[in-house]
Motif scaffolding. Structure first.
Motif, short mmCIF file in Angstrom:
data_model
loop_
_atom_site.label_atom_id
_atom_site.label_comp_id
_atom_site.label_asym_id
_atom_site.label_seq_id
_atom_site.Cartn_x
_atom_site.Cartn_y
_atom_site.Cartn_z
N GLY A 130 54.16 15.68 61.68
CA GLY A 130 53.69 16.67 61.04
C GLY A 130 53.94 16.76 59.62
N THR A 131 53.56 17.82 58.74
CA THR A 131 54.07 18.44 57.54
C THR A 131 54.25 19.62 57.58
OG1 THR A 131 52.41 16.77 56.80
CG2 THR A 131 53.11 18.60 55.10
N PHE A 132 55.66 20.11 57.21
CA PHE A 132 56.14 21.32 57.23
C PHE A 132 56.56 21.95 55.81
CE2 PHE A 132 56.82 19.38 61.40
CZ PHE A 132 56.20 20.21 62.29
N SER A 176 60.37 12.38 55.73
CA SER A 176 60.44 12.60 53.97
C SER A 176 60.53 13.96 53.70
CB SER A 176 59.14 11.91 53.32
OG SER A 176 58.86 10.80 53.70
N ALA A 177 61.74 14.28 53.27
CA ALA A 177 62.21 15.84 53.01
C ALA A 177 62.42 16.00 51.53
CB ALA A 177 63.22 16.04 53.83
N ASP A 178 61.84 17.00 50.91
CA ASP A 178 62.37 17.46 49.62
C ASP A 178 62.97 18.77 49.91
OD1 ASP A 178 61.02 15.46 48.17
OD2 ASP A 178 58.91 16.71 48.36
N VAL A 179 64.41 18.64 49.34
CA VAL A 179 65.36 19.85 49.58
C VAL A 179 65.63 20.31 48.38
CG1 VAL A 179 67.49 20.65 50.82
CG2 VAL A 179 65.94 18.94 51.92
N ALA A 187 58.59 17.20 55.14
CA ALA A 187 59.12 18.61 55.00
C ALA A 187 59.63 18.81 53.70
CB ALA A 187 60.18 18.75 55.86
N ASN A 188 58.94 19.99 53.29
CA ASN A 188 59.55 20.60 51.83
C ASN A 188 60.43 21.87 52.30
OD1 ASN A 188 59.41 21.75 49.49
ND2 ASN A 188 57.53 20.94 48.92
N ILE A 189 61.66 21.97 52.04
CA ILE A 189 62.35 23.18 52.40
C ILE A 189 63.27 23.48 50.90
CG2 ILE A 189 64.56 23.57 53.35
CD1 ILE A 189 64.11 20.95 55.26
N ARG A 190 62.95 24.77 50.84
CA ARG A 190 62.85 25.22 49.25
C ARG A 190 63.07 26.71 49.01
NH1 ARG A 190 57.24 24.97 45.63
NH2 ARG A 190 56.50 23.66 47.23
N ALA A 226 66.14 22.53 60.78
CA ALA A 226 66.47 20.96 61.50
C ALA A 226 65.28 20.41 61.59
CB ALA A 226 66.73 21.17 62.75
N VAL A 227 65.07 19.12 60.85
CA VAL A 227 63.97 18.51 60.73
C VAL A 227 64.15 17.23 61.48
CG1 VAL A 227 62.29 17.41 59.21
CG2 VAL A 227 63.45 19.54 58.42
N SER A 228 62.89 16.60 62.22
CA SER A 228 63.31 15.33 62.94
C SER A 228 61.73 14.88 63.18
CB SER A 228 63.83 15.43 64.29
OG SER A 228 63.07 16.38 65.11
#
Length: 163
Positions: free
Chosen positions: A61-63, A141-144, A105-108, A79-81
């Motif tokens: 998914g996309t979060f 794929s994560a943008d932090v 995941a976009n965590i900002r 947590a992202v998996s």
């Protein structure tokens, strides 16, 4: 320290879900447990002890997790998996693990503070393999960016996780 158990919010296979401006206090094993869908978690306040993660994002998914404040919660704050295989509550159709799972995941702009629980209290954790999903070929794929990570045992951990 005893966790009451359960989730404050459990979303399974939900898309287009937005969780905004809520306050979740301790007593849950996971405050927000989002699996196999697409959700935005924006400007929520989470505090108090959690058994595992405060915000659990498991694909495919996309979060988006943006502008949240997480204080002294679970072992990881966010947590992202790629996917997980954790039992669903009674009466919920089981999630069949896919052969491949991709999670974005976009965590900002979150504040994640005081995640000191052993063994690895961490502000943000990104796993290559999800719990119970060792046979799934997973990609995260994560943008932090622009997060404030204070007084955690670890700031960010990126690892293989649960092979």
């Amino acid at each position: 320290m005893v966790d009451a158990g359960g989730q404050a919010l459990l979303a399974l296979r939900a898309t287009g879900l937005t969780i905004r401006g809520n306050r979740f206090e301790g007593g849950f094993t996971e405050s927000l447990d989002l699996r196999a869908g697409s959700s935005d978690v924006i400007e929520n306040h989470l505090s108090g002890t959690a058994g595992t993660c405060d915000i659990c994002l498991a694909g495919p998914g996309t979060f988006l997790a943006q502008g949240n404040i997480l204080l002294a919660g679970g072992i990881p704050g966010i947590a992202v998996s790629p996917t997980v295989s954790i039992p669903e509550p009674a009466g919920v159709e089981p999630f069949v693990l896919p052969a491949m799972a991709q999670t974005f995941a976009n965590i900002r702009e979150n504040v994640v503070q005081d995640h000191q629980r052993t063994p690895v209290g961490v502000g943000i954790r990104i796993d290559a393999v999800g719990v119970g999903a060792a046979n799934v070929h997973g990609t995260v794929s994560a943008d932090v960016e622009d997060n404030a990570l204070y007084y955690n045992r670890f700031g960010i951990i990126v690892h293989a996780a649960f092979p």
